[in-house]
Design a protein around this motif. Sequence first.
Motif, PDB file in Angstrom:
ATOM      1  N   GLY A 264     -19.945 -27.261  26.577  1.00 35.08           N
ATOM      2  CA  GLY A 264     -20.745 -26.202  27.166  1.00 35.08           C
ATOM      3  C   GLY A 264     -22.105 -26.654  27.651  1.00 35.08           C
ATOM      4  N   GLU A 265     -22.342 -27.976  27.635  1.00 35.39           N
ATOM      5  CA  GLU A 265     -23.659 -28.505  28.018  1.00 35.39           C
ATOM      6  C   GLU A 265     -23.594 -29.450  29.212  1.00 35.39           C
ATOM      7  N   VAL A 266     -22.445 -29.492  29.892  1.00 35.60           N
ATOM      8  CA  VAL A 266     -22.237 -30.444  30.983  1.00 35.60           C
ATOM      9  C   VAL A 266     -22.650 -29.824  32.321  1.00 35.60           C
ATOM     10  N   ASP A 267     -23.408 -30.579  33.113  1.00 38.27           N
ATOM     11  CA  ASP A 267     -23.876 -30.105  34.422  1.00 38.27           C
ATOM     12  C   ASP A 267     -22.869 -30.374  35.533  1.00 38.27           C
ATOM     13  N   GLY A 268     -22.070 -31.405  35.385  1.00 40.62           N
ATOM     14  CA  GLY A 268     -21.113 -31.739  36.431  1.00 40.62           C
ATOM     15  C   GLY A 268     -19.909 -32.472  35.876  1.00 40.62           C
ATOM     16  N   LEU A 269     -18.724 -32.108  36.375  1.00 43.83           N
ATOM     17  CA  LEU A 269     -17.459 -32.689  35.921  1.00 43.83           C
ATOM     18  C   LEU A 269     -16.673 -33.157  37.130  1.00 43.83           C
ATOM     19  N   LEU A 270     -16.182 -34.394  37.074  1.00 42.54           N
ATOM     20  CA  LEU A 270     -15.396 -34.970  38.166  1.00 42.54           C
ATOM     21  C   LEU A 270     -13.998 -35.312  37.667  1.00 42.54           C
ATOM     22  N   LEU A 271     -12.988 -34.851  38.407  1.00 43.13           N
ATOM     23  CA  LEU A 271     -11.593 -35.171  38.122  1.00 43.13           C
ATOM     24  C   LEU A 271     -10.967 -35.776  39.375  1.00 43.13           C
ATOM     25  N   ASP A 272     -10.609 -37.051  39.296  1.00 48.61           N
ATOM     26  CA  ASP A 272      -9.943 -37.749  40.396  1.00 48.61           C
ATOM     27  C   ASP A 272      -8.503 -37.976  39.950  1.00 48.61           C
ATOM     28  N   LEU A 273      -7.608 -37.101  40.366  1.00 44.83           N
ATOM     29  CA  LEU A 273      -6.260 -37.054  39.810  1.00 44.83           C
ATOM     30  C   LEU A 273      -5.369 -38.175  40.341  1.00 44.83           C
ATOM     31  N   GLY A 274      -4.200 -38.296  39.725  1.00 46.82           N
ATOM     32  CA  GLY A 274      -3.231 -39.272  40.210  1.00 46.82           C
ATOM     33  C   GLY A 274      -3.431 -40.654  39.612  1.00 46.82           C
ATOM     34  N   VAL A 275      -2.973 -41.650  40.343  1.00 37.30           N
ATOM     35  CA  VAL A 275      -2.976 -43.039  39.884  1.00 37.30           C
ATOM     36  C   VAL A 275      -4.005 -43.828  40.680  1.00 37.30           C
ATOM     37  N   SER A 276      -4.653 -44.795  40.042  1.00 38.93           N
ATOM     38  CA  SER A 276      -5.687 -45.577  40.718  1.00 38.93           C
ATOM     39  C   SER A 276      -5.076 -46.752  41.474  1.00 38.93           C
TER      40      SER A 276
ATOM     41  N   SER B  96      -7.942 -25.884  32.405  1.00 41.79           N
ATOM     42  CA  SER B  96      -8.147 -24.701  31.578  1.00 41.79           C
ATOM     43  C   SER B  96      -9.351 -24.854  30.660  1.00 41.79           C
ATOM     44  N   CYS B  97      -9.677 -26.083  30.244  1.00 40.25           N
ATOM     45  CA  CYS B  97     -10.815 -26.272  29.348  1.00 40.25           C
ATOM     46  C   CYS B  97     -12.100 -26.622  30.094  1.00 40.25           C
ATOM     47  N   ALA B  98     -12.027 -26.751  31.421  1.00 39.66           N
ATOM     48  CA  ALA B  98     -13.227 -27.104  32.191  1.00 39.66           C
ATOM     49  C   ALA B  98     -14.318 -26.051  32.062  1.00 39.66           C
ATOM     50  N   VAL B  99     -13.926 -24.781  31.954  1.00 38.91           N
ATOM     51  CA  VAL B  99     -14.920 -23.710  31.794  1.00 38.91           C
ATOM     52  C   VAL B  99     -15.696 -23.896  30.495  1.00 38.91           C
ATOM     53  N   ASP B 100     -15.005 -24.324  29.423  1.00 39.55           N
ATOM     54  CA  ASP B 100     -15.675 -24.553  28.142  1.00 39.55           C
ATOM     55  C   ASP B 100     -16.582 -25.777  28.189  1.00 39.55           C
ATOM     56  N   VAL B 101     -16.209 -26.742  29.018  1.00 38.16           N
ATOM     57  CA  VAL B 101     -16.967 -27.994  29.112  1.00 38.16           C
ATOM     58  C   VAL B 101     -18.295 -27.793  29.834  1.00 38.16           C
ATOM     59  N   LEU B 102     -18.263 -27.063  30.949  1.00 38.84           N
ATOM     60  CA  LEU B 102     -19.457 -26.907  31.793  1.00 38.84           C
ATOM     61  C   LEU B 102     -20.374 -25.804  31.285  1.00 38.84           C
ATOM     62  N   LYS B 103     -21.656 -25.948  31.535  1.00 35.57           N
ATOM     63  CA  LYS B 103     -22.594 -24.855  31.317  1.00 35.57           C
ATOM     64  C   LYS B 103     -22.502 -23.893  32.498  1.00 35.57           C
ATOM     65  N   VAL B 104     -22.980 -22.683  32.351  1.00 35.01           N
ATOM     66  CA  VAL B 104     -23.018 -21.762  33.477  1.00 35.01           C
ATOM     67  C   VAL B 104     -23.895 -22.371  34.570  1.00 35.01           C
ATOM     68  N   GLY B 105     -23.388 -22.437  35.789  1.00 36.05           N
ATOM     69  CA  GLY B 105     -24.093 -23.087  36.883  1.00 36.05           C
ATOM     70  C   GLY B 105     -23.661 -24.525  37.088  1.00 36.05           C
ATOM     71  N   GLY B 106     -22.905 -25.073  36.130  1.00 33.38           N
ATOM     72  CA  GLY B 106     -22.373 -26.423  36.282  1.00 33.38           C
ATOM     73  C   GLY B 106     -21.240 -26.440  37.286  1.00 33.38           C
ATOM     74  N   ARG B 107     -21.003 -27.601  37.886  1.00 34.22           N
ATOM     75  CA  ARG B 107     -19.984 -27.705  38.931  1.00 34.22           C
ATOM     76  C   ARG B 107     -18.884 -28.690  38.570  1.00 34.22           C
ATOM     77  N   MET B 108     -17.704 -28.409  39.096  1.00 27.86           N
ATOM     78  CA  MET B 108     -16.541 -29.281  38.937  1.00 27.86           C
ATOM     79  C   MET B 108     -16.030 -29.692  40.309  1.00 27.86           C
TER      80      MET B 108
END
Length: 315
Positions: free
Chosen positions: A100-112, A231-243
Motif C-alpha cells: 500500500g506504499e508503492v508509487d509505481g508498479l511495472l509489469l512486463d509480461l511474457g518471456v524475455s 488482482s493484488c496490484a490495488v493492494d500494492v499501490l497507494k492511492v494515486g500510484g500508477r501501474m
Amino acid sequence: MNAIQTQQESSHVPVLMHEAVENLALVQNGRYVDATYGRGGHSGYLLSRLGEASQLLALDRDPDAIADANKRFAEEPRFSIQQSNFADMREVLQANGWLGEVDGLLLDLGVSSPQLDVAERGFGFSRDGDLDMRMDPTSGVSAAQWLAVVSEGELVQVLREYGEERYAKRIAGAIIAARAVEPILRTGQLAEIVKVAHPRWERHHHPATRSFQAIRIKINGELDAITEALSCAVDVLKVGGRMAVISFHSLEDRLVKRALRQPVPDSRIPRHLPQPALEAHSWKLIGKATKASAAELEVNPRARSATLRVAERVL
C-alpha cells in the motif's frame, strides 16, 4: 548507471521502455516495483529517472535474472531484488513493509529475450536445445516431462486455449504419436513435429510458434500468475500510484483490460459469497493503449506485438 549503459551491457532490448516509465508519473522520493526484472532494461531506466532518496524493488522468478541484477546493480544503493513470482508480490511487499506504499508498479509480461535466445532454456526453436521452458528451472516440471505424460485431450485444450491454435487436435495427435516412438526432449524435435503436422503456415511465423507459446504458458502457469498479480496490484499501490503493464498477445491483454474494468469488491463480504452490484472502480485509465513506434520496431522487431496500458489507483 544510465539507461544507455544498461542496454549496451545486455542482449535484451526493453520494449516500450520510455513510454512505460514516463507514464508512471515519477516522484523523486518514491517507492517503485519492477515486478518482471528480465535483464534490467526497465529497472535501469527507472533508476536513471529517480531521485537519490527513491527506492526500487525488483522481482523475478528466473535465477539467471537474479544473478544479472546482483552483478549489474551491485553498487546501486537504491536497488534491491528478490527471487519471486510476481503473483506473490503482495506477500513479498508486505514482508518489506511496502504494501500500500508503492508509487509505481511495472509489469512486463511474457518471456524475455535472453530466455528466448539461450537454446538450453528451451523457450524457442531458432536454435536446438533442451525442451525445458521453465522460467525457474529449479522448480516444477519441464516441457519435456509434461509432454511425456499429458493426455491427448488436455494437450488439445492447452494448444487451443493458450496458443489459439486452430489446428490443435491435429498437432496434439502428431505429438502423441511421435512420443510413442521416442521421447520428445529437444526444441528442434518438437518444432519439426508441429511443422510437419501443421497444414497451413502463416507468413512470417514459424508453424510451431503458437504451440510453443501454449506449452510455455501451461508449464509456467502464466495466465493464473497474471490474474493474481493484477488482482493484488490495488493492494500494492497507494492511492494515486500508477501501474504500467506491457502485454505481448491477446490472452495477456484481455486479462489486463478485464482487471482494469473491474469494480472494487466490498471487503466486508467474504470472498466465497456473491458481491452486490458494484459501481466504484479501483482504476482510472491513463491515455489509450500504446504500441511500439516504427523507430523501435526497426531496432527490436519483437516489440511488434507489445501493448502498453497504464492505470492509476483511485480507490
